[in-house]
Design a protein around this motif. Structure first.
Motif, PDB file in Angstrom:
ATOM      1  N   PRO A   1       0.845  -1.213   0.000  1.00 20.05           N
ATOM      2  CA  PRO A   1       0.000   0.000   0.000  1.00 20.05           C
ATOM      3  C   PRO A   1       0.873   1.252   0.000  1.00 20.05           C
ATOM      4  CG  PRO A   1       0.127  -0.908   2.214  1.00 20.05           C
ATOM      5  CD  PRO A   1       0.897  -1.860   1.323  1.00 20.05           C
ATOM      6  N   ILE A   2       1.321   1.667  -1.188  1.00 21.95           N
ATOM      7  CA  ILE A   2       2.313   2.725  -1.304  1.00 21.95           C
ATOM      8  C   ILE A   2       1.861   4.007  -0.615  1.00 21.95           C
ATOM      9  CG2 ILE A   2       3.625   4.135  -2.924  1.00 21.95           C
ATOM     10  CD1 ILE A   2       4.374   1.166  -2.859  1.00 21.95           C
ATOM     11  N   ALA A   3       0.602   4.355  -0.736  1.00 24.78           N
ATOM     12  CA  ALA A   3       0.115   5.607  -0.155  1.00 24.78           C
ATOM     13  C   ALA A   3       0.324   5.645   1.353  1.00 24.78           C
ATOM     14  CB  ALA A   3      -1.365   5.797  -0.490  1.00 24.78           C
ATOM     15  N   GLU A   4       0.221   4.493   2.005  1.00 31.11           N
ATOM     16  CA  GLU A   4       0.394   4.466   3.462  1.00 31.11           C
ATOM     17  C   GLU A   4       1.840   4.655   3.872  1.00 31.11           C
ATOM     18  OE1 GLU A   4      -1.830   1.497   5.692  1.00 31.11           O
ATOM     19  OE2 GLU A   4      -2.754   0.865   3.813  1.00 31.11           O
ATOM     20  N   PHE A   5       2.781   4.239   3.011  1.00 35.75           N
ATOM     21  CA  PHE A   5       4.191   4.362   3.346  1.00 35.75           C
ATOM     22  C   PHE A   5       4.746   5.739   3.043  1.00 35.75           C
ATOM     23  CE2 PHE A   5       3.762  -0.248   2.847  1.00 35.75           C
ATOM     24  CZ  PHE A   5       4.401  -0.679   3.996  1.00 35.75           C
ATOM     25  N   LEU A   6       4.233   6.391   2.012  1.00 31.78           N
ATOM     26  CA  LEU A   6       4.879   7.592   1.500  1.00 31.78           C
ATOM     27  C   LEU A   6       4.082   8.863   1.725  1.00 31.78           C
ATOM     28  CD1 LEU A   6       6.384   6.276  -1.851  1.00 31.78           C
ATOM     29  CD2 LEU A   6       7.376   6.307   0.436  1.00 31.78           C
ATOM     30  N   SER A   7       3.089   8.846   2.579  1.00 32.10           N
ATOM     31  CA  SER A   7       2.362  10.076   2.886  1.00 32.10           C
ATOM     32  C   SER A   7       3.301  11.047   3.582  1.00 32.10           C
ATOM     33  CB  SER A   7       1.162   9.777   3.781  1.00 32.10           C
ATOM     34  OG  SER A   7       1.588   9.359   5.060  1.00 32.10           O
TER      35      SER A   7
ATOM     36  N   GLU B   1      15.203  21.114   0.009  1.00 28.06           N
ATOM     37  CA  GLU B   1      15.300  19.941  -0.865  1.00 28.06           C
ATOM     38  C   GLU B   1      14.369  18.832  -0.389  1.00 28.06           C
ATOM     39  OE1 GLU B   1      19.899  19.928  -2.424  1.00 28.06           O
ATOM     40  OE2 GLU B   1      19.525  19.527  -0.305  1.00 28.06           O
ATOM     41  N   LYS B   2      14.299  18.640   0.918  1.00 28.13           N
ATOM     42  CA  LYS B   2      13.435  17.616   1.481  1.00 28.13           C
ATOM     43  C   LYS B   2      11.972  17.911   1.173  1.00 28.13           C
ATOM     44  CE  LYS B   2      12.330  15.399   5.915  1.00 28.13           C
ATOM     45  NZ  LYS B   2      12.738  15.279   7.349  1.00 28.13           N
ATOM     46  N   GLU B   3      11.573  19.147   1.360  1.00 27.65           N
ATOM     47  CA  GLU B   3      10.185  19.537   1.082  1.00 27.65           C
ATOM     48  C   GLU B   3       9.833  19.299  -0.381  1.00 27.65           C
ATOM     49  OE1 GLU B   3       7.293  23.519   1.430  1.00 27.65           O
ATOM     50  OE2 GLU B   3       9.401  23.602   2.036  1.00 27.65           O
ATOM     51  N   ALA B   4      10.780  19.607  -1.283  1.00 25.08           N
ATOM     52  CA  ALA B   4      10.531  19.404  -2.709  1.00 25.08           C
ATOM     53  C   ALA B   4      10.341  17.931  -3.033  1.00 25.08           C
ATOM     54  CB  ALA B   4      11.681  19.988  -3.524  1.00 25.08           C
ATOM     55  N   ILE B   5      11.135  17.068  -2.413  1.00 29.86           N
ATOM     56  CA  ILE B   5      11.005  15.628  -2.652  1.00 29.86           C
ATOM     57  C   ILE B   5       9.678  15.118  -2.125  1.00 29.86           C
ATOM     58  CG2 ILE B   5      11.898  13.366  -1.965  1.00 29.86           C
ATOM     59  CD1 ILE B   5      14.706  14.547  -2.169  1.00 29.86           C
ATOM     60  N   ILE B   6       9.298  15.543  -0.927  1.00 30.77           N
ATOM     61  CA  ILE B   6       8.024  15.096  -0.356  1.00 30.77           C
ATOM     62  C   ILE B   6       6.861  15.533  -1.240  1.00 30.77           C
ATOM     63  CG2 ILE B   6       6.458  15.385   1.605  1.00 30.77           C
ATOM     64  CD1 ILE B   6       8.928  15.450   3.415  1.00 30.77           C
ATOM     65  N   ASP B   7       6.932  16.739  -1.776  1.00 31.05           N
ATOM     66  CA  ASP B   7       5.881  17.208  -2.692  1.00 31.05           C
ATOM     67  C   ASP B   7       5.815  16.331  -3.940  1.00 31.05           C
ATOM     68  OD1 ASP B   7       5.155  19.226  -1.002  1.00 31.05           O
ATOM     69  OD2 ASP B   7       6.259  20.803  -2.072  1.00 31.05           O
ATOM     70  N   ARG B   8       6.977  15.971  -4.496  1.00 32.50           N
ATOM     71  CA  ARG B   8       6.989  15.123  -5.695  1.00 32.50           C
ATOM     72  C   ARG B   8       6.449  13.738  -5.387  1.00 32.50           C
ATOM     73  NH1 ARG B   8      10.348  16.854  -9.924  1.00 32.50           N
ATOM     74  NH2 ARG B   8       9.487  15.052 -11.053  1.00 32.50           N
ATOM     75  N   LEU B   9       6.805  13.198  -4.243  1.00 33.45           N
ATOM     76  CA  LEU B   9       6.292  11.897  -3.857  1.00 33.45           C
ATOM     77  C   LEU B   9       4.777  11.940  -3.648  1.00 33.45           C
ATOM     78  CD1 LEU B   9       9.042  10.772  -1.330  1.00 33.45           C
ATOM     79  CD2 LEU B   9       8.693   9.882  -3.634  1.00 33.45           C
ATOM     80  N   GLY B  10       4.299  13.069  -3.122  1.00 33.60           N
ATOM     81  CA  GLY B  10       2.853  13.220  -2.934  1.00 33.60           C
ATOM     82  C   GLY B  10       2.089  13.104  -4.226  1.00 33.60           C
ATOM     83  N   GLY B  11       2.707  13.502  -5.325  1.00 27.95           N
ATOM     84  CA  GLY B  11       2.064  13.403  -6.619  1.00 27.95           C
ATOM     85  C   GLY B  11       1.916  11.971  -7.122  1.00 27.95           C
ATOM     86  N   LEU B  12       2.627  11.035  -6.471  1.00 24.74           N
ATOM     87  CA  LEU B  12       2.536   9.624  -6.863  1.00 24.74           C
ATOM     88  C   LEU B  12       1.382   8.917  -6.167  1.00 24.74           C
ATOM     89  CD1 LEU B  12       6.303   8.642  -6.546  1.00 24.74           C
ATOM     90  CD2 LEU B  12       5.091   9.469  -8.569  1.00 24.74           C
ATOM     91  N   LEU B  13       0.832   9.530  -5.117  1.00 30.91           N
ATOM     92  CA  LEU B  13      -0.151   8.825  -4.284  1.00 30.91           C
ATOM     93  C   LEU B  13      -1.560   8.933  -4.864  1.00 30.91           C
ATOM     94  CD1 LEU B  13       1.155   9.948  -0.785  1.00 30.91           C
ATOM     95  CD2 LEU B  13       1.851   8.005  -2.173  1.00 30.91           C
TER      96      LEU B  13
END
Length: 229
Positions: free
Chosen positions: A38-44, A217-229
């Motif tokens: 469940p990718i969304a649960e791991f990467l929120s 940089e961390k915030e930018a990565i988290i935002d990009r990962l959010g787009g995958l959910l």
């Protein structure tokens, strides 16, 4: 001696992610089983924001998500601009663990190699890799080697691939491609078996500080990962 060709800690420790309900990592460790996570649960953002996003010597961002005995769960991210490669950059290496990895976004190329000890004066020499809290240490051995490519895969999301412990390989991601992978590993070899192929006659030792990336940089990565959910 042939060194195999198979086919296919931070300065401040932080708590790993509290895992959502799932099978134990040891049960995930079979080909393709990682696809059902469940990718969304791991990467929120709520789950990963408290974690350390550390620079890795091979250029990507490493995030430790959890551990169970000899198994570990981690996130690797290659931002589409910044990379964090150690200098000298020697990407050809092996691992003490078996791994399976799911490409969440982007693309990568994984190439495997046959590495053989030789008495000849080749341009390649093995370096032993050790780890301290917050850094990696490469120490020059006396072993000269020949290197021959023996396998190549071009992978895009949502591909799954595996690498066996001891296999020499390198993973390349184009600079302008944001790529993220979710990885499960299983320890198999002893720490002393971790090697990097370096240039013959290099320094006796190199140290790479695995510092955290900047908050921006961390915030930018988290935002990009959010787009995958």
């Amino acid at each position: 001696m042939t060194i195999c060709c198979a086919r296919l800690s931070k300065r401040q420790r932080r708590p790993a992610i509290l895992m959502p309900d799932r099978r134990p990592l040891r049960e995930l460790f079979s080909q393709r089983s990682i696809e059902g996570l469940p990718i969304a649960e791991f990467l929120s953002a709520q789950k990963i924001a408290p974690l350390a996003f550390n620079q890795h010597p091979l250029g990507f961002v490493h995030v430790a998500l959890g551990r169970e005995n000899d198994y570990a769960f981690r996130l690797h991210v290659w931002p589409d601009l910044a990379r964090y490669e150690q200098q000298p950059y020697w990407p050809l290496h092996n691992h003490k663990f078996d791994l399976i990895s799911r490409v969440l976004a982007g693309s990568l190329t994984n190439r495997e190699y046959k590495v053989e000890q030789t008495c000849e004066r080749t341009p390649y020499q093995l370096y032993d890799v050790a780890y301290r809290i917050g850094s990696s240490i490469m120490s020059r051995s006396e072993v000269r080697v020949n290197v021959e490519a023996c396998g190549l895969e071009h992978l895009t999301a949502p591909s799954v691939y595996s690498i066996r412990a001891g296999t020499f390989h390198d993973t390349r991601v184009p600079l302008n491609v944001f790529t993220a992978t979710l990885v499960v590993t299983r320890n198999s070899l002893q720490d002393g078996d971790v090697k990097t192929v370096g240039d013959a006659g290099g320094q006796l030792q190199y140290e790479y500080i695995r510092s955290e990336i900047t908050p921006k940089e961390k915030e930018a990565i988290i935002d990009r990962l959010g787009g995958l959910l």
